[in-house]
Write a protein that holds these residues in place. Structure first.
Motif, short mmCIF file in Angstrom:
data_model
loop_
_atom_site.label_atom_id
_atom_site.label_comp_id
_atom_site.label_asym_id
_atom_site.label_seq_id
_atom_site.Cartn_x
_atom_site.Cartn_y
_atom_site.Cartn_z
N MET A 100 0.82 -1.19 0.00
CA MET A 100 0.00 0.00 0.00
C MET A 100 0.87 1.26 0.00
N ARG A 101 1.98 1.20 0.75
CA ARG A 101 2.85 2.39 0.80
C ARG A 101 3.49 2.64 -0.55
N ALA A 102 3.93 1.57 -1.21
CA ALA A 102 4.55 1.73 -2.53
C ALA A 102 3.54 2.25 -3.54
N ALA A 103 2.30 1.77 -3.46
CA ALA A 103 1.27 2.24 -4.39
C ALA A 103 0.95 3.72 -4.15
N THR A 104 0.89 4.13 -2.88
CA THR A 104 0.63 5.53 -2.57
C THR A 104 1.76 6.41 -3.07
N PHE A 105 3.00 5.99 -2.79
CA PHE A 105 4.16 6.77 -3.23
C PHE A 105 4.19 6.90 -4.75
N SER A 106 3.98 5.79 -5.46
CA SER A 106 4.06 5.85 -6.93
C SER A 106 2.89 6.65 -7.51
N ALA A 107 1.70 6.56 -6.91
CA ALA A 107 0.57 7.34 -7.42
C ALA A 107 0.82 8.83 -7.25
N VAL A 108 1.33 9.23 -6.08
CA VAL A 108 1.62 10.64 -5.85
C VAL A 108 2.72 11.12 -6.77
N CYS A 109 3.77 10.33 -6.92
CA CYS A 109 4.89 10.72 -7.78
C CYS A 109 4.47 10.87 -9.23
N LEU A 110 3.71 9.91 -9.73
CA LEU A 110 3.28 9.95 -11.13
C LEU A 110 2.27 11.07 -11.37
N ALA A 111 1.32 11.25 -10.45
CA ALA A 111 0.34 12.33 -10.61
C ALA A 111 1.02 13.69 -10.58
N LEU A 112 1.99 13.86 -9.69
CA LEU A 112 2.73 15.12 -9.61
C LEU A 112 3.47 15.39 -10.92
N SER A 113 4.07 14.37 -11.48
CA SER A 113 4.81 14.55 -12.73
C SER A 113 3.90 14.87 -13.90
N VAL A 114 2.83 14.11 -14.04
CA VAL A 114 1.93 14.33 -15.19
C VAL A 114 1.24 15.68 -15.09
N LEU A 115 0.70 16.00 -13.91
CA LEU A 115 0.02 17.29 -13.76
C LEU A 115 0.99 18.47 -13.89
N GLY A 116 2.18 18.32 -13.35
CA GLY A 116 3.19 19.37 -13.52
C GLY A 116 3.61 19.52 -14.96
N HIS A 117 3.70 18.43 -15.69
CA HIS A 117 4.07 18.46 -17.10
C HIS A 117 3.01 19.21 -17.91
N VAL A 118 1.75 18.91 -17.64
CA VAL A 118 0.66 19.56 -18.38
C VAL A 118 0.54 21.02 -17.96
N ALA A 119 0.68 21.32 -16.66
CA ALA A 119 0.57 22.69 -16.18
C ALA A 119 1.67 23.59 -16.72
N ALA A 120 2.83 23.01 -17.00
CA ALA A 120 3.95 23.80 -17.53
C ALA A 120 3.85 24.01 -19.04
N GLY A 121 2.76 23.57 -19.61
CA GLY A 121 2.58 23.82 -21.04
C GLY A 121 2.81 22.62 -21.91
#
Length: 174
Positions: free
Chosen positions: A1-22
């Motif tokens: 569960m901890r690994a799934a939480t960490f990877s979900a947060v990490c991936l969501a942060l990257s994808v949303l940051g990528h889209v937000a930056a243009g």
């Protein structure tokens, strides 16, 4: 569960940051492959409680890697001057944005990690109090000195050296 939480947060942060930056939305197979890689790395490190520094360092490494993967996966229609095409090292603003988001998210995940471990330790203590058979067997330590060692006698004078005896009536006042 901890690994799934960490990877979900990490991936969501990257994808949303990528889209937000243009950047454009990455292709689904790129997100799936990146998510599998992040999950594999997080599962390797999920065996014990990690510190804030370890979590933030792992998150920063994965964020920088995911930035490059997402930029390569969606850089087809972008102009050459776009920060996602030039790479992370050439755009100071992009680097600062990634590191700021990583430090905040790393602190947030570390607080959750310490809270989770505190709850698990508390639950373990309560379970052991309710069910004594769940306790680990006590390890019997070997005696510190062999049983055949001679006992050295202690003189009464050494035992009473620091004792004070004040028996008797009080002295008259002068």
């Amino acid at each position: 569960m901890r690994a799934a939480t960490f990877s979900a947060v990490c991936l969501a942060l990257s994808v949303l940051g990528h889209v937000a930056a243009g950047g454009s939305w990455p292709r689904p197979w790129v997100v799936a492959a990146a998510g599998a890689a992040v999950m594999a790395m997080a599962a390797l490190l999920a065996g014990r409680e990690r510190s804030t520094v370890t979590i933030s360092a792992g998150l920063a490494t994965l964020q920088l890697s995911l930035h490059e993967v997402l930029a390569l996966g969606g850089a087809a229609g972008l102009p050459p001057s776009h920060p996602h095409v030039r790479g992370l090292g050439e755009s100071l603003g992009m680097l600062v944005a990634h590191l700021t988001a990583t430090l905040i998210t790393g602190w947030w995940l570390a607080r959750g990690e310490s809270t989770l471990w505190a709850l698990l330790r508390s639950a373990g203590r309560r379970l052991c109090a309710v069910f004594p058979l769940l306790r680990a067997p006590a390890v019997v330590a070997a005696p510190s000195r062999p049983a055949y060692a001679p006992v050295t006698p202690v003189s009464p004078r050494a035992v009473l050296r620091h004792s004070v005896s004040r028996r008797g009536p009080p002295l008259p006042a002068r």
